[in-house]
Design a protein around this motif. Structure first.
Motif, PDB file in Angstrom:
ATOM      1  N   LEU A  36       0.853  -1.047   0.000  1.00  0.00           N
ATOM      2  CA  LEU A  36       0.014   0.068  -0.271  1.00  0.00           C
ATOM      3  C   LEU A  36       0.809   1.175   0.046  1.00  0.00           C
ATOM      4  N   CYS A  37       0.985   1.916  -1.074  1.00  0.00           N
ATOM      5  CA  CYS A  37       1.597   3.238  -1.122  1.00  0.00           C
ATOM      6  C   CYS A  37       1.104   3.786  -2.462  1.00  0.00           C
ATOM      7  N   LEU A  38       1.166   5.069  -2.550  1.00  0.00           N
ATOM      8  CA  LEU A  38       0.965   6.228  -3.595  1.00  0.00           C
ATOM      9  C   LEU A  38       2.043   6.290  -4.956  1.00  0.00           C
ATOM     10  N   CYS A  39       3.148   5.818  -4.273  1.00  0.00           N
ATOM     11  CA  CYS A  39       4.388   6.238  -5.452  1.00  0.00           C
ATOM     12  C   CYS A  39       4.360   5.621  -7.008  1.00  0.00           C
ATOM     13  N   GLU A  40       3.510   4.319  -6.878  1.00  0.00           N
ATOM     14  CA  GLU A  40       3.281   3.765  -8.198  1.00  0.00           C
ATOM     15  C   GLU A  40       2.361   4.444  -8.994  1.00  0.00           C
ATOM     16  N   HIS A  53       6.318  10.492  -5.646  1.00  0.00           N
ATOM     17  CA  HIS A  53       6.345  10.528  -4.193  1.00  0.00           C
ATOM     18  C   HIS A  53       5.162   9.636  -3.604  1.00  0.00           C
ATOM     19  N   CYS A  54       5.503   9.336  -2.501  1.00  0.00           N
ATOM     20  CA  CYS A  54       4.488   8.656  -1.751  1.00  0.00           C
ATOM     21  C   CYS A  54       3.480   9.123  -1.085  1.00  0.00           C
ATOM     22  N   GLY A  55       3.137  10.199  -1.445  1.00  0.00           N
ATOM     23  CA  GLY A  55       1.870  10.988  -0.837  1.00  0.00           C
ATOM     24  C   GLY A  55       1.743  12.371  -1.654  1.00  0.00           C
ATOM     25  N   ASP A  76      14.160  13.613  -3.110  1.00  0.00           N
ATOM     26  CA  ASP A  76      14.267  12.222  -3.140  1.00  0.00           C
ATOM     27  C   ASP A  76      13.185  12.186  -1.685  1.00  0.00           C
ATOM     28  N   ARG A  77      13.510  10.833  -0.954  1.00  0.00           N
ATOM     29  CA  ARG A  77      12.477  10.258  -0.268  1.00  0.00           C
ATOM     30  C   ARG A  77      12.972  10.459   1.275  1.00  0.00           C
ATOM     31  N   ALA A  78      13.846  11.244   1.641  1.00  0.00           N
ATOM     32  CA  ALA A  78      14.687  11.364   2.657  1.00  0.00           C
ATOM     33  C   ALA A  78      13.692  12.063   3.804  1.00  0.00           C
TER      34      ALA A  78
HETATM   35 ZN   LIG Z   1       6.181   4.794  -2.000  1.00  0.00          ZN
END
Ligand SMILES: [Zn+2]
Length: 326
Positions: free
Chosen positions: A118-122, A128-130, A219-221
């Protein structure tokens, strides 16, 4: 003074060595990641992940049948949608790629457990994941606005028949939000496998090719963890546990065995470790160059992950490993 203690005494033959072995791998602990794509008859090898494929739902079902027949209990399902948008609406679409794949898997291979990533990044156009909000020159992922979308996605995955919901976004408070959404949608029985200690790792490189989810900027940091932080990892896991996570994950696996060990000593819930794409790809590449024996290296890394404390191992080696394990 001749030694009284000779540890070699119990290493003399394979029978003795097997008898005193402390940690054993079994197929029952393995999870195979799968990538669903739109279309029919699609089976495309992912170039950075030799032996792994993008599969349309019809062929994904065939692959899943072989995985179940190999004695592997579960798959971790990712989807690559037809199109993406700012919000990632493909993630909670009832006709979304993961929902379609889940329904097909539960219809055709019902015993195989479907763990829905479950994530949004795809699904987001920016990767990004949100939800991204801009303040002046800087773009940020808005934690609380993202929670509602994650919750909605969880309910949609549950509706499609997922057996386990696995949030990988690293937003604060997402486990509680997802738990509430699942309960409200009539799925209080569905477990949550939380990517609780997910580090901002270079070892995700091949996966981003596979999932087409590299961030378009930055990035995702700002949401994934700093590889230098162990205490913070335990705090993340504690929070997810308190919010109702049923299983806790450490990701990646091999570079973070100390985190896994510390978590094992601290938490009673089952622990999962994700041997990620870069961990897999580096062994494949070295084996192709003739620099190491792939089978032995594979089993050694999986054993190390188990020894450090993982109950469940998510790995691209699930198929070849299952052939060698009880
Ligand atoms: Zn993600």
């Amino acid at each position: 003074m001749f030694p009284v203690h000779r540890p070699r005494r119990i290493r003399q033959n394979p029978q003795l060595r097997a008898m005193v072995r402390e940690h054993r791998l079994t197929r029952a602990a393995l999870v195979q990641p799968l990538f669903a794509v739109p279309g029919r008859g699609v089976r495309r090898e992912i170039s950075s992940l030799a032996g792994q494929h993008h599969l349309s739902v019809d062929l994904l079902v065939e692959e899943a049948r072989a995985i179940a027949d190999a004695g592997i209990p579960a798959v971790l399902l990712f989807g690559i949608p037809e199109s993406k948008d700012e919000q990632g609406s493909g993630a909670w679409d009832a006709q979304g790629i993961v929902q379609q794949a889940t329904r097909a898997l539960k219809r055709e291979v019902p015993q195989l457990q479907v763990i829905a990533d479950l994530c949004l990044c795809e699904y987001t156009s920016h990767g990004h994941c949100g939800i991204v909000t801009r303040r002046g020159d800087t773009a940020q992922v808005d934690n609380d606005a993202t929670l509602a979308l994650l919750a909605r996605t969880a309910a949609s995955q549950a509706e499609a028949g997922a057996d386990v919901i696995a949030p990988s976004d690293m937003m604060d408070g997402r486990v509680a939000a997802i738990r509430r959404a699942l309960d409200a949608a009539g799925h209080p029985e569905l477990p949550i496998l939380s990517y609780a200690a997910k580090f901002a790792s270079a070892f995700y490189g091949p996966f981003r090719d596979a999932a087409g989810s590299a961030p378009a900027f930055g990035d995702r940091a700002g949401y994934q963890m700093d590889p230098a932080n162990a205490r913070e990892a335990l705090r993340e896991m504690e929070l997810d546990y308190e919010e109702g996570a049923d299983l806790l994950m450490v990701k990646p696996a091999l570079p973070y065995l100390d985190i896994l060990r510390a978590a094992r000593e601290r938490f009673e819930v089952p622990l999962a470790a994700y041997q990620v794409s870069g961990e897999y790809a580096q062994l494949i590449a070295a084996a192709r160059a003739g620099w190491l024996d792939l089978e032995r290296a594979m089993l050694e890394t999986l054993t190390a992950i188990r020894r450090a404390g993982a109950d469940v191992i998510i790995t691209y080696f699930a198929r070849p490993a299952a052939k060698l394990l009880p």
